[in-house]
Design a protein around this motif. Structure first.
Motif, short mmCIF file in Angstrom:
data_model
loop_
_atom_site.label_atom_id
_atom_site.label_comp_id
_atom_site.label_asym_id
_atom_site.label_seq_id
_atom_site.Cartn_x
_atom_site.Cartn_y
_atom_site.Cartn_z
N ASP A 53 0.82 -1.32 0.01
CA ASP A 53 0.11 0.13 0.01
C ASP A 53 0.93 1.25 -0.10
O ASP A 53 0.45 2.36 -0.41
CB ASP A 53 -1.24 0.06 1.18
CG ASP A 53 -2.40 -0.38 0.86
OD1 ASP A 53 -2.66 -0.37 -0.42
OD2 ASP A 53 -2.95 -1.06 1.58
N ALA A 54 2.03 1.20 0.56
CA ALA A 54 3.11 2.22 0.49
C ALA A 54 3.61 2.46 -1.04
O ALA A 54 3.28 3.52 -1.39
CB ALA A 54 4.38 2.16 1.42
N SER A 55 3.57 1.39 -1.66
CA SER A 55 4.06 1.58 -3.15
C SER A 55 2.92 2.10 -4.08
O SER A 55 2.99 2.93 -4.78
CB SER A 55 4.26 0.12 -3.76
OG SER A 55 5.07 -0.50 -3.04
N GLY A 56 1.60 1.98 -3.69
CA GLY A 56 0.36 2.53 -4.32
C GLY A 56 0.26 3.91 -4.07
O GLY A 56 -0.76 4.45 -4.52
N THR A 57 0.79 4.48 -3.18
CA THR A 57 0.69 5.99 -2.89
C THR A 57 1.44 6.95 -4.06
O THR A 57 1.03 8.02 -4.17
CB THR A 57 1.20 6.36 -1.73
OG1 THR A 57 2.75 6.30 -1.60
CG2 THR A 57 0.50 5.78 -0.39
N CYS A 58 2.28 6.11 -4.83
CA CYS A 58 3.33 6.80 -5.69
C CYS A 58 4.08 7.80 -5.14
O CYS A 58 4.71 8.74 -5.56
CB CYS A 58 2.44 7.41 -6.77
SG CYS A 58 3.51 7.86 -8.24
N LEU A 59 4.51 7.68 -3.69
CA LEU A 59 5.25 8.39 -3.03
C LEU A 59 6.19 7.62 -2.42
O LEU A 59 7.14 8.08 -1.40
CB LEU A 59 4.48 9.22 -1.89
CG LEU A 59 3.75 10.43 -2.54
CD1 LEU A 59 2.57 10.83 -1.40
CD2 LEU A 59 4.61 11.48 -2.91
N ASN A 67 12.70 0.62 -1.09
CA ASN A 67 12.01 0.04 -0.13
C ASN A 67 12.05 1.08 1.09
O ASN A 67 12.05 0.85 2.11
CB ASN A 67 12.28 -1.29 0.77
CG ASN A 67 11.27 -2.03 1.15
OD1 ASN A 67 9.93 -1.52 0.79
ND2 ASN A 67 11.29 -2.82 1.85
N LYS A 68 11.66 2.32 0.86
CA LYS A 68 11.54 3.54 1.82
C LYS A 68 10.65 4.52 1.13
O LYS A 68 10.48 4.70 -0.16
CB LYS A 68 12.67 3.96 2.19
CG LYS A 68 13.79 4.60 0.95
CD LYS A 68 14.93 5.28 1.83
CE LYS A 68 15.86 5.83 0.40
NZ LYS A 68 17.18 6.52 1.19
#
Length: 509
Positions: A177-183, A189-190
């Motif tokens: 879900d972090a990846s899916g922010t586009c940020l 991996n950060k």
């Protein structure tokens, strides 16, 4: 025996399942809910609706399973990706969540690309381009349009992570879900501090990030009392719905593709090493397996095209279904199978709500091409079924450009149910199509597997999926059909470029 809970906070329903140490589902419950449409193209939700549905389904599943609270060893979470939930310093929801399928942020996405120097440059930052569904545009929209709300944001989370907060009091998300922010810097991996600083977004609002099977918190006394569970029960990171389904279907090894034909269509493959996202048409995220990635393409109206056809032209089939007890979709598939491969020269492009992959084009339109006097409704049905699979083949072809050799396709969703449609899929893709146990459970089973790994049921995600998921059906391509489909596919590929300018003009009407 010990058990795990898998909770999937979907777009229109919450589903909870209970799974034992052997990977068997012993109980499940679902509760539907509505979302809010403040104006055309906007979709929002009250996160408390998700929590109420979570409470309801957990209680019902526990009642059905008739097990003791202390027998639940861990909880896993999945849910709709990209949906933004802004929280204030008291952890209260500031405004309704802006959902993944909200289309208000096109302007903000364009501004992101302009600020970084183009889409290719953004891929350097986060491995993806800024699609309107992603969280990045929603944050910038609130910053620009609702500055008073932006100032109140102390943290933001994604849909399933709001449930995590209600369960544990912890603010965190998982790597998918972090990846899916586009940020998020998907390669390293950060969070992408360089991009966040460039866009002048408050760094303090970002949640901590954990791996999918990692324990992220423990059930509070308040949540345990509400749900009828034991205080201190661990809650793992979980995964966004697509990545959880990849776990739940066993598509965790390179070469094994997952195909989901729901409302949208997803073609996904696991990657053991990072590769550059070609042109940004695909989505490259961290996945449920720590240290690895998933790359996938999303077609916006896969099963949605079939549903549109059924609702618009399938009244007769609905009547037959009501009288016979058979599903109307199956009636239509049976009609389609009365027509030869290629629907007698009738082709369909399923771009009825625009498209994302392989063409990121909101102006794309669906089309029937090659209509002839010989075509009856049966031919149109077959053309729709074939067009849906052609669009997913486009996504798989893009994935193969990364050097991935696809040896098997695992299908789930509505497209997995009918064996005749599975045969069409195998013939078009030229690859064995299989179904596995529990593949119809969506993200909830993947969430349960991740919880089981976190609880120590299984040593790793990959070992768990190998042990638990049994192949239930195999459909091999018919060589003669595949040969014909390859010729038809080449023609299909010419339709979008040929109609692009026409569709742009239609979009202005």
């Amino acid at each position: 025996m010990s058990y795990v809970l898998g909770i999937d906070v979907g777009t229109s329903a919450c589903k909870t399942i209970i799974v034992n140490e052997r990977g068997e589902i012993v109980a499940k419950a679902t509760k539907e809910y509505d979302f809010i449409v403040p104006r055309p193209g906007w979709t929002e939700s009250d996160p408390e609706v998700w929590w109420d549905a979570t409470v309801d389904t957990v209680k019902k599943a526990l009642e059905k399973a008739a097990i003791k609270p202390e027998e639940i060893a861990a909880i896993g979470l999945s849910g709709q990706m990209h949906t933004l939930v802004p929280l204030d310093k008291n952890r209260k929801v500031i405004r309704n969540a802006i959902m993944w399928n909200d289309n208000r942020v096109g302007k903000q996405c364009d501004e992101v690309h302009n600020k970084v120097g183009g889409e290719d440059k953004l891929i350097d930052y986060v491995a993806n381009t800024a699609l309107p569904g992603y969280t990045i545009g929603k944050i910038l929209w609130i910053k620009e349009v609702e500055p008073e709300n932006y100032e109140k944001i102390d943290k933001f989370v994604i849909a399933k992570d709001y449930i995590r907060y209600k369960l544990t009091g912890k603010i965190a998300t998982d790597v998918s879900d972090a990846s899916g922010t586009c940020l998020y810097n998907v390669e390293k991996n950060k969070w992408s501090d360089d991009l966040i600083n460039l866009l002048e977004i408050k760094k303090s609002i970002f949640p901590d990030v954990v791996e999918s099977p990692e324990i992220s918190g423990h059930l509070t006394s308040e949540a345990a009392s509400i749900l009828g569970l034991k205080e201190g029960t661990p809650v793992v990171g979980g995964a966004g719905d697509v990545l959880a389904q990849a776990v739940g279907t066993g598509a965790t090894e390179e070469g094994i593709a997952m195909l989901i034909i729901g409302t949208a269509g997803i073609a996904s493959v696991a990657l053991s090493k990072f590769r550059r996202n070609p042109g940004g048409s695909l989505q490259l995220f961290r996945g449920g397996v720590p240290g690895e990635w998933n790359i996938f393409g999303c077609t916006l109206a896969a099963g949605g095209s079939f549903k549109w056809f059924r609702d618009s032209f399938g009244l007769e089939e609905k009547i037959i279904a009501n009288l016979s007890g058979e599903d109307a979709y199956n009636v239509l598939v049976n009609e389609a199978m009365q027509v030869e491969v290629g629907a007698n020269g009738l082709l369909f492009t399923p771009y009825i709500v625009g498209e994302r992959c392989p063409y990121t084009d909101p102006n794309a339109r669906g089309a029937f091409v090659g209509i002839n006097v010989i075509h009856d409704k049966r031919a149109f049905v077959r053309a729709v079924l074939e067009g849906i699979v052609f669009s997913l083949k486009d996504a798989l072809k893009l994935i193969e450009t990364l050097g991935v050799s696809i040896t098997q396709v695992r299908v789930s969703g509505g497209g997995a149910i009918n064996p005749k449609w599975r045969q069409i899929q195998a013939d078009i893709l030229g690859t064995e199509v299989v179904t596995v146990s529990y593949s119809g459970e969506g993200g909830s089973y993947g969430a349960a597997v991740l919880a089981g790994v976190g609880a120590g049921f299984w040593p790793s995600v990959k070992e768990a999926t190998k042990k638990l998921l049994k192949i239930e059906s195999r459909t091999k391509p018919i060589a003669e059909n595949n040969k014909r489909y390859e010729k038809i596919y080449e023609i299909y590929r010419e339709i979008y470029p040929a109609l692009k300018k026409i569709n742009e003009k239609i979009s202005t009407l």
